[in-house]
Write an enzyme that holds these catalytic residues in place. Structure first.
Site, PDB file in Angstrom:
ATOM      1  N   CYS A 101      33.203  44.645  82.304  1.00  0.00           N
ATOM      2  CA  CYS A 101      33.700  43.852  83.336  1.00  0.00           C
ATOM      3  C   CYS A 101      34.912  44.349  84.067  1.00  0.00           C
ATOM      4  CB  CYS A 101      34.484  42.174  82.660  1.00  0.00           C
ATOM      5  SG  CYS A 101      34.306  40.920  83.961  1.00  0.00           S
ATOM      6  N   HIS A 233      29.438  40.886  78.994  1.00  0.00           N
ATOM      7  CA  HIS A 233      30.545  40.921  77.748  1.00  0.00           C
ATOM      8  C   HIS A 233      30.029  41.058  76.652  1.00  0.00           C
ATOM      9  CE1 HIS A 233      34.295  40.269  80.275  1.00  0.00           C
ATOM     10  NE2 HIS A 233      33.568  39.453  80.927  1.00  0.00           N
ATOM     11  N   GLU A 235      31.178  42.053  73.710  1.00  0.00           N
ATOM     12  CA  GLU A 235      32.240  41.555  72.847  1.00  0.00           C
ATOM     13  C   GLU A 235      32.074  39.984  72.498  1.00  0.00           C
ATOM     14  OE1 GLU A 235      32.972  42.100  75.697  1.00  0.00           O
ATOM     15  OE2 GLU A 235      34.589  40.830  76.339  1.00  0.00           O
TER      16      GLU A 235
END
Ligand code: ADP
Ligand code: MG
Lengths: 270, 82, 769, 82
Positions: A101, A233, A235
């Site tokens: 990002c 993302h 994560e």
């Protein structure tokens, strides 16, 4: 003392550093949150850190410096003025640099991505305002297009469901879209593309392509494959229950996990 | 000496101005006879410099290092004594 | 005429108060925008007669802040004491008394809830007003030592298609306000990295000139790290951390405690505060780190009333006194008057109480985060608050007098409502279903929700939009998993239906509690606590206060019945404009506890050929319904709450959910059964075959559109039907189907509507452009 | 006729410019001799109108209704024939 492997670089406004650190730790990679000031030497001696003590530099998501001017640009300018040379050397040594990002925006602003002709320091592409000019927080599907140091374990062609959350994620080359896109393809630098659940590419269609990115580009790497930037993302989907539709589908685990596992595996080899 | 620089940052022709288009749509919804909207970013920067040329040089550096992305943006600088 | 004031210092004046007669007292209050009544001015006069001196302008301004409705709840406190404060619950740790309520989460942790209004600032500057609202409520949570984990935004605007020509001068169009508020919340919330996970948007003409922006925050804190908003020990140091003090936000609370008028636009500029998210983010980190390391003896945020309120209240709460040096306050602009410094509501500031030995360590932390931290005063044992400027005392007052405040038992009366059943002919049902879906009160909120980062941090397990990717639907509550090491969770929802409250404040308020309970249960959480933001008109008007009292009693009734208590809240009066008072709006947020987030239930239909059940009784309760509103009908009976029945439904639902018999669940609220059923269908992109004949004794339109409380729709697999039926009193009203359409059968009625058209009506209800 | 309007929207004095302050801080960190930064938003709007006055009136309406907030911003409009 075993050295810490991952340096998660943050500054005021980045806000995905905690979960990024956790993602690394879950796959057995030790990780440390390091403020930009600690790498640029703007802190007391005991707090200073040396990039070369780590093996991967990860720039997490968020709103560095509020995303003012352009998303990631202030973060990038501060890196450029102090430690770009070190980062170049770090990359040259075969270590990994990743950006998620805002991290992708920073790497693009730094010219580390796409990094054509090794011309670091000036941007060669841009991640600009989403086509509908609105922030978008939503799950998207990504097709894995090419293995790199970050994606060794992910089969080519595999489809992952990973969320995006950004206002400026439209990857473009500006005036030279066509020419540079060809170069990017010739170099095989496109790692992830937005697609339908079936795997068919989004073809620019919203919301499958959430921002209007050229060629449905969601993530790219450098020529050597040890620098990667992506808007989604991973994560945020380490476990099945983090997926947007987990109450109706059977994910064994989160689709982001294999991304971090790939990094872990690669780190063992360097 | 103190100078005031006005930096004007525009998207290059051919780069879609997403924000401009959204505003265009909103204005049309309010039935304004609008044909096109472009957004421009302006920074008014007060700075110290020995001369107007120096001021310009400094600001030009700031544009290249931070304020503009040459891939998609053009910039122009206008300096005035403050 | 008040005599000209004497100069104490260059910028401080003695206000000649002692010899003023009543008319002059009133005039003084008006001239200085103090917002103090004659009675209050007299009380102040008496105090200074006893002190044997005139007050300084700083002192007078301080009193105006502390005695404002916003700070001291002078009109509402007696009523609240009897109602919403008068419910206790064993899980409460510290509620009502501080900036946020603290509730037991598990043996090691507590969760924190705060809810605030930011109505008037948002009506003037929607973007900045909403942003600073978020900033303020975050500080409320941080100053308990808690990490903010979720934001919630109940919002209320005039109709988006309100005719421009009907707007009075200075009033901004609802569309402008709506867009500004939503982007203010998004830009600020997203920047500070706290997910916005729930909220609501309502539209009603009464909000045209006075929109409501309520903002809530939930946080999590280790019990042993809880810190209170009070000065620690005599000799401790007051440290001001965060941004500089400027002229922004001056008179914010007195402004919140008055009606907006046509001139507000020009006059009230300084009352608008401005947000600076990029200061807040490190400020939060630094404060929490300093607290975690045990370096703070107290912490409080700068809210309404600025330095005046925060420094006095901390000292008072600690049973101490304090002295503050105004020369030490870092200022944004030169030439600010001491009284302005004292009451400015500039954002992004916190006051810390620190033992002298720990000052250096605190400094180091704030330096690392590049957040200014300045020593500005000291705690003493005088039980007075003192401020100095250029070495001279410019304020020195007894804290009991300053903060003991004033309380009113104002007169009120309940204005009776029309409850007779209107006569009407039944409209075309398919058209009505489309009209309901396309109503801005009901249609899809996806455009708002996706503008917020609702999953930063990675712990939002059940998101506000649920179901099949790219065909997702509204959920009932979001579910958070605050701790890495545990699957325990919190469910979060925001509810109130102002139309019901307008038609019947008591049952409207009770319905809001009922809806909170339903939403929390729908995701399989046990309702645990609530926070309330009570938005009303001018309490000096008997009718308005009557509505307030009635709502409070309705809240008290329902909340006690559900054993849910209000752990924090806020009262916002004077929400009036050119169109009179707003609809009574007791906005609630509800928190549920979940032993294991992996058992969350979402609202999207899962599979074809499953069965759909209705839990709870449908009644002829259409007063305040969206159905009546669309038909232009007044009157009717507003839905009642039947806590005993609803509790039965709730317990049986939680039971079958634990047995894993429930595939999806959604509560029934605005728009009635059919809207709820369709929202479930949209999320699974599946059809529905409904046979309403089993619902007893009601006409078809009432079955479809009544907004009776205490009801849920539940999807159950065919194999589980028998066990499900044996443990609940739910009735089967249909089944899911592959064919993407809605079929409705009921005593002779039989029609089918394609799902994609229905979805389109729902998707396009809220123009975001 | 087609006109081009340039709308310039600035924060009123005393209103904190969060973006300007952040940029100011960043430029200082990059060691530029900067004293102050203000941000200005400019919209270049092409529209149809019968006369320059009409164009101005339309744009003025758009500013008040959508583009600017008089509580915190000042705006100015400059019209040109396109
Ligand atoms: N302003 C908002 N901000 C964030 N979420 C919102 C907002 N408005 C609505 N939502 C979300 O949209 C969904 C539907 O809202 P609503 O129709 O009020 O639900 P319900 O009637 O079940 O309470 C909920 O998940 C709610 O949290
Ligand atoms: Mg609701």
């Amino acid at each position: 003392m075993k050295m810490t492997e991952a340096c998660i670089l943050y500054m005021e406004g980045t806000n995905c550093e905690e979960e990024t650190k956790q993602a690394f730790e879950e796959v057995g990679v030790s990780a440390e949150l390091v403020h930009l000031k600690q790498l640029t030497g703007d802190v007391s001696k005991n707090l200073e850190r040396n990039l070369f003590d780590y093996r991967i530099l990860m720039i997490p998501g968020g709103w560095s410096a509020g995303d003012y001017v352009r998303a990631g640009s202030i973060f990038a300018a501060r890196i450029k003025s102090k430690i770009l040379k070190e980062i170049k050397e770090f990359i040259g040594n075969g270590y990994l640099v990743g950006g998620i990002c805002t991290g992708f925006q920073v790497l693009t602003e730094l010219g580390l991505l796409p990094g054509f002709d090794g011309a670091y320091g000036v941007p060669q592409a841009a991640l600009t305002t989403n086509l509908n000019s609105a922030f978008q927080c939503r799950p998207v599907y990504l097709k894995h297009n090419r293995k790199c140091a970050f994606t060794q374990k992910i089969g080519v062609g595999r489809i992952l469901q990973v969320p995006v959350a950004h206002a400026e994620g439209r990857f473009i080359f500006g005036e030279n879209n066509q020419m540079y896109l060809e170069k990017l393809l010739d170099n095989d630098q496109v790692v992830f593309r937005y697609c339908f659940p079936s795997g068919e590419f989004a073809g620019g269609k919203f919301p499958e392509n959430p921002n209007g990115s050229l060629f449905d580009i969601a993530g790219i790497c450098n020529l050597e494959g040890n620098v990667l930037g992506m808007m989604p993302h991973p994560e945020r989907v380490m476990d099945s229950i983090q997926h947007a539709d987990w109450t109706r589908t059977q994910h064994d685990t989160g689709d982001g996990r294999i991304f971090f596992e790939s990094i872990a595996e690669h780190l063992k080899k360097i | 000496m103190i100078f005031q620089a006005e930096v004007r940052i525009e998207l290059k022709p051919g780069v879609i101005d997403a924000e401009g288009e959204t505003i265009h749509k909103s204005l049309k919804l309010l039935s304004y006879p609008v044909v096109n909207v472009n957004t421009v970013k302006v920074y008014v920067i007060t700075l110290e410099a020995d001369s107007s040329e120096d001021a310009k040089k400094e600001i030009d550096g700031a544009c290249r290092r931070l304020l503009a992305n040459p891939v998609i943006q053009n910039y122009s600088i206008h300096i005035e004594n403050a | 005429m008040p005599k000209p004031c004497a100069k104490i210092l260059d910028a401080v004046y003695e206000v000649n108060l002692l010899d003023l007669v009543d008319s002059e007292l009133e005039k003084l209050s008006a001239e200085k925008s103090l917002g103090l009544s004659l009675g209050e001015m007299r009380k102040i006069q008496n105090y200074f007669i006893e002190e044997g001196r005139n007050p300084s302008d700083v002192e007078l301004e301080a009193l105006a802040q502390s005695w404002s409705e916003h700070c001291c709840y002078k009109s509402s406190r007696p009523i609240l004491k009897k109602t919403v404060f008068n419910i206790s619950a064993p899980q409460n740790i510290c509620v009502i008394s501080e900036d946020a309520g603290l509730v037991d989460f598990n043996s090691e942790y507590a969760y924190v809830v705060a809810l605030e209004s930011h109505n008037h600032p948002s009506a003037l500057d929607p973007y900045g007003g909403a942003a600073t609202g978020i900033g303020g409520v975050l500080r409320d949570v941080v100053c308990m030592g808690a990490k903010p984990i979720a934001l919630i935004d109940p919002l209320f605007f005039g109709p988006l298609n309100y005719p421009e020509k009907k707007l009075s001068k200075g009033v901004k169009h609802p569309r402008y306000l709506f867009k500004g508020v939503v982007s203010g919340i998004a830009d600020y919330g997203n920047r500070v990295g706290v997910p916005t996970v729930a909220g609501m948007v309502e539209f009603d003409e009464s909000y045209v000139s006075n929109c409501l922006v309520n903002v809530g925050c939930v946080g999590i804190v280790k019990k042993k790290e809880i810190i209170h908003s009070r000065a620690g020990n005599v000799g401790d140091i007051y440290v001001l951390a965060g941004g500089k003090t400027g002229r922004d936000g001056i008179h914010g609370v007195t402004f919140a405690s008055a009606e907006l008028d046509a001139e507000s636009e020009e006059k009230d500029i300084p009352a608008v505060q401005l947000g600076y998210a990029i200061m807040k983010e490190p400020l939060m980190h630094a404060c929490l780190e300093a607290n975690r390391k045990g370096l703070l003896t107290g912490m409080k945020d700068f809210g309404g009333g600025g330095l005046s309120c925060v420094s006095s209240e901390m000292a008072y709460a600690g049973g101490k006194g304090a002295v503050v040096d105004l020369d030490k306050i870092p200022l944004k602009q030169e030439g600010m008057f001491p009284w302005e410094i004292w009451v400015s509501e500039s954002q992004e500031r916190m006051l810390l109480s620190v033992r002298p030995v720990d000052i250096e360590k605190v400094r180091e932390i704030f330096d690392f985060w590049d957040v200014p931290a300045t020593i500005i005063g000291e705690v003493n044992d005088t039980k007075r608050i003192t401020a100095t400027y250029k070495g001279k005392i410019v304020l020195d007052m007894d804290l009991g007098f300053l903060l003991g405040g004033v309380v009113y038992e104002r007169p009120y009366k309940l204005i009776p409502r029309n409850t007779s059943e209107p006569q009407y002919s039944i409209p075309d049902l398919s058209e009505m279903i489309h009209a309901l879906l396309n109503s801005p009160r009901i249609g899809s909120r996806e455009g708002i929700i996706r503008g917020y980062d609702f999953e930063v941090g990675g712990y939002t397990i059940l998101k506000p939009m649920q179901g099949l990717v790219n065909s997702q639907t509204h959920g009932d509550a979001a579910v958070l998993k605050p701790l890495k090491e545990s699957f325990q969770g919190l469910a979060v929802t925001a509810d109130v239906n102002p139309l019901l409250c307008k038609h019947d404040p008591y049952w409207g308020a009770a319905s809001a509690v009922d809806e909170v309970v339903r939403n929390l249960v729908a995701v399989n959480s046990v309702p645990h606590s609530m926070a309330d933001c009570l938005n009303f008109g001018n309490p000096e008007k008997e009718g308005c206060l009557g509505d307030f009292v009635d709502c409070c009693e309705g809240l008290h009734f329902a909340a006690s019945a559900y054993c849910m208590s209000f752990v924090s809240g806020n009262v916002s009066f004077y929400n009036e404009g050119a169109y009179g008072a707003i609809a009574p709006t007791p906005a609630l947020i509800g928190i549920g506890i979940m032993p294991d987030v992996r058992n969350s239930i979402s609202s999207d239909l899962k599979k074809e050929d499953n069965l759909l059940y209705l839990v709870g009784d449908s009644k002829h309760e259409l007063g305040g319904s969206e159905y009546y509103r669309l038909l232009g009908l007044e009157g009717g009976r507003v839905p009642r709450t039947y806590p005993r029945e609803t509790l039965k439904g709730m317990n049986s639902l939680l039971n079958v959910m634990d047995k894993k018999l429930v595939r999806s669940c959604h509560d029934i609220s605005t728009g009635g059964l059919i809207v709820s059923a369709l929202e479930m269908a949209f999320g699974g992109n599946l059809g529905l075959d409904l046979d309403l004949g089993v619902i007893p004794n009601l006409r078809t339109d009432i079955k479809l559109f009544s907004e009776s409380n205490g009801r849920w729709l539940v999807e159950v697999g065919e194999d589980d039907a028998e066990e499900f039926e044996s443990t609940t009193s739910a009735i089967k009203i249909g089944n899911t189907r592959k064919e993407k359409s809605l079929r409705i059968k009921d005593n002779g009625t039989d029609f089918t509507l394609p799902l994609n058209k229905l979805r389109e009506s729902w998707d396009t209800a809220l123009e975001m452009e």
